[in-house]
Design an enzyme around this catalytic site. Structure first.
Site, mmCIF file in Angstrom:
data_model
loop_
_atom_site.group_PDB
_atom_site.id
_atom_site.type_symbol
_atom_site.label_atom_id
_atom_site.label_comp_id
_atom_site.label_asym_id
_atom_site.label_seq_id
_atom_site.Cartn_x
_atom_site.Cartn_y
_atom_site.Cartn_z
ATOM 1 N N SER A 96 -16.787 3.475 -8.023
ATOM 2 C CA SER A 96 -18.147 3.888 -7.661
ATOM 3 C C SER A 96 -19.139 2.761 -7.929
ATOM 4 C CB SER A 96 -18.550 5.127 -8.466
ATOM 5 O OG SER A 96 -19.904 5.399 -8.212
ATOM 6 N N HIS A 129 -16.693 3.657 -3.183
ATOM 7 C CA HIS A 129 -17.433 4.930 -3.277
ATOM 8 C C HIS A 129 -18.920 4.607 -3.459
ATOM 9 C CE1 HIS A 129 -17.832 9.258 -4.088
ATOM 10 N NE2 HIS A 129 -18.742 8.911 -4.997
ATOM 11 N N ASP A 133 -22.740 6.114 -3.766
ATOM 12 C CA ASP A 133 -23.527 7.310 -4.097
ATOM 13 C C ASP A 133 -24.967 7.157 -3.643
ATOM 14 O OD1 ASP A 133 -21.638 8.975 -5.659
ATOM 15 O OD2 ASP A 133 -21.579 7.216 -6.967
ATOM 16 N N MET A 184 -28.529 8.992 -3.572
ATOM 17 C CA MET A 184 -29.267 10.090 -4.231
ATOM 18 C C MET A 184 -30.735 10.031 -3.836
ATOM 19 S SD MET A 184 -27.812 9.607 -8.068
ATOM 20 C CE MET A 184 -26.067 9.384 -8.400
ATOM 21 N N HIS A 212 -21.062 9.197 -0.400
ATOM 22 C CA HIS A 212 -21.308 10.513 -1.014
ATOM 23 C C HIS A 212 -22.813 10.769 -1.010
ATOM 24 C CE1 HIS A 212 -21.015 12.906 -5.103
ATOM 25 N NE2 HIS A 212 -21.446 13.657 -4.105
ATOM 26 N N MET A 242 -25.905 12.718 -1.933
ATOM 27 C CA MET A 242 -26.502 13.737 -2.813
ATOM 28 C C MET A 242 -27.954 13.873 -2.402
ATOM 29 S SD MET A 242 -24.565 12.480 -6.228
ATOM 30 C CE MET A 242 -24.038 10.993 -5.405
ATOM 31 N N MET A 250 -16.761 17.841 -7.835
ATOM 32 C CA MET A 250 -17.576 17.156 -8.853
ATOM 33 C C MET A 250 -17.094 17.607 -10.232
ATOM 34 S SD MET A 250 -19.509 15.157 -7.193
ATOM 35 C CE MET A 250 -20.221 14.489 -8.697
ATOM 36 N N GLY A 285 -25.579 13.130 -10.139
ATOM 37 C CA GLY A 285 -26.874 12.491 -10.408
ATOM 38 C C GLY A 285 -26.757 11.246 -11.268
ATOM 39 N N GLY A 309 -23.994 8.402 -13.554
ATOM 40 C CA GLY A 309 -22.680 7.945 -13.975
ATOM 41 C C GLY A 309 -22.565 8.108 -15.490
ATOM 42 N N GLY A 310 -21.373 7.908 -15.992
ATOM 43 C CA GLY A 310 -21.177 7.856 -17.439
ATOM 44 C C GLY A 310 -21.217 9.189 -18.160
ATOM 45 N N ASP A 350 -14.622 13.398 -8.668
ATOM 46 C CA ASP A 350 -15.731 12.478 -8.910
ATOM 47 C C ASP A 350 -16.479 12.842 -10.191
ATOM 48 O OD1 ASP A 350 -17.743 10.644 -8.690
ATOM 49 O OD2 ASP A 350 -18.658 11.500 -6.893
#
Ligand code: DX5
Ligand code: ZN
Length: 216
Positions: free
Chosen positions: A8, A33, A35, A37, A66, A68, A137, A142, A144-145, A175
């Site tokens: 990601s 990947h 993301d 948002m 992806h 969001m 999910m 929203g 990472g980590g 994910d």
């Protein structure tokens, strides 16, 4: 077939996207990947089209995008033109999911549907045949980590059964919070694609961690 690994980019160094993209190209990873948002569907804003275009210039592997974002239908053609191979929308963001998936496919992309942790697998029973990939999910989207949510294993098994019941070729992607400690159980439950952000990019040797996940 071995599991696909999709690092990601959210966890990459945004000041060194060319370097990090080349690392993925040379690694055992299968997909990028990406993301996206919007600060509305999720409480964070990541990056948008110009940054995706910059990544696309260097990426030599399929782009797994992806979204969001609310009302993703507005941008389906845009993401196709930006080179997305897989376009995943959120179940919770689509009032007319069947129409959205048909549009994604008509633009030449694989159609993915992501489920938030609270959304049951059974929500997909009437549409599973039209989906190329379900992204489960395993954290709240929203950021990472975050830590992996344990009931994901049960959701993966339930989804695998639903896919088999409909003799569908839909792939299962996981994910959020994926590491070498949960990857084996996810694969055993039926996962086809593992997304990994922090586990890859916070490592001393990211390519080594990709290799490790790939070999599980
Ligand atoms: C979260 C994103 C994930 C995220 C995963 O909303 O969809 O793709 O980057 O990051 P890790 O692997 O650090 O949980
Ligand atoms: Zn993601």
């Amino acid at each position: 077939m071995s599991v696909k690994i999709a690092p990601s980019i959210l966890a990459a160094d945004f000041a060194n996207l060319e370097r990090d993209s080349k690392m993925i190209n040379a690694s055992d990873a299968d997909w990028f990947h990406i993301d996206i948002m919007d600060g509305v569907f999720v409480p964070n804003i990541s990056f948008g089209m110009p940054v995706l275009a910059a990544i696309q210039k260097h990426a030599k592997k399929p782009l797994d995008v992806h979204l969001m974002i609310v009302d993703p239908d507005r941008y389906i053609e845009t993401f196709a033109n930006l080179g997305a191979a897989v376009l995943t929308v959120h179940y919770e963001a689509c009032s007319h999911l069947h129409r959205t998936l048909q549009k994604i496919k008509s633009c030449g992309m694989m159609a993915g549907v992501a489920l938030n942790p609270h959304t049951p697998i059974s929500s997909l029973s009437s549409i599973i045949k039209d989906i190329d990939l379900v992204c489960i999910m395993s954290v709240n989207p929203g950021f990472g980590g975050q830590s992996f949510i344990e009931n994901t294993y049960d959701k993966v098994s339930e989804l695998k059964q639903l896919i088999q019941l409909h003799t569908s070729s839909c792939q299962i992607e996981i994910d959020g919070g994926v590491t070498d400690t949960n990857a084996a159980s996810l694969i055993a439950a039926g996962a086809d694609v593992l997304v990994a952000g922090s586990y890859v990019f916070k490592a001393k040797n990211p390519a080594e961690n990709i290799k490790l996940l790939k070999s599980i």
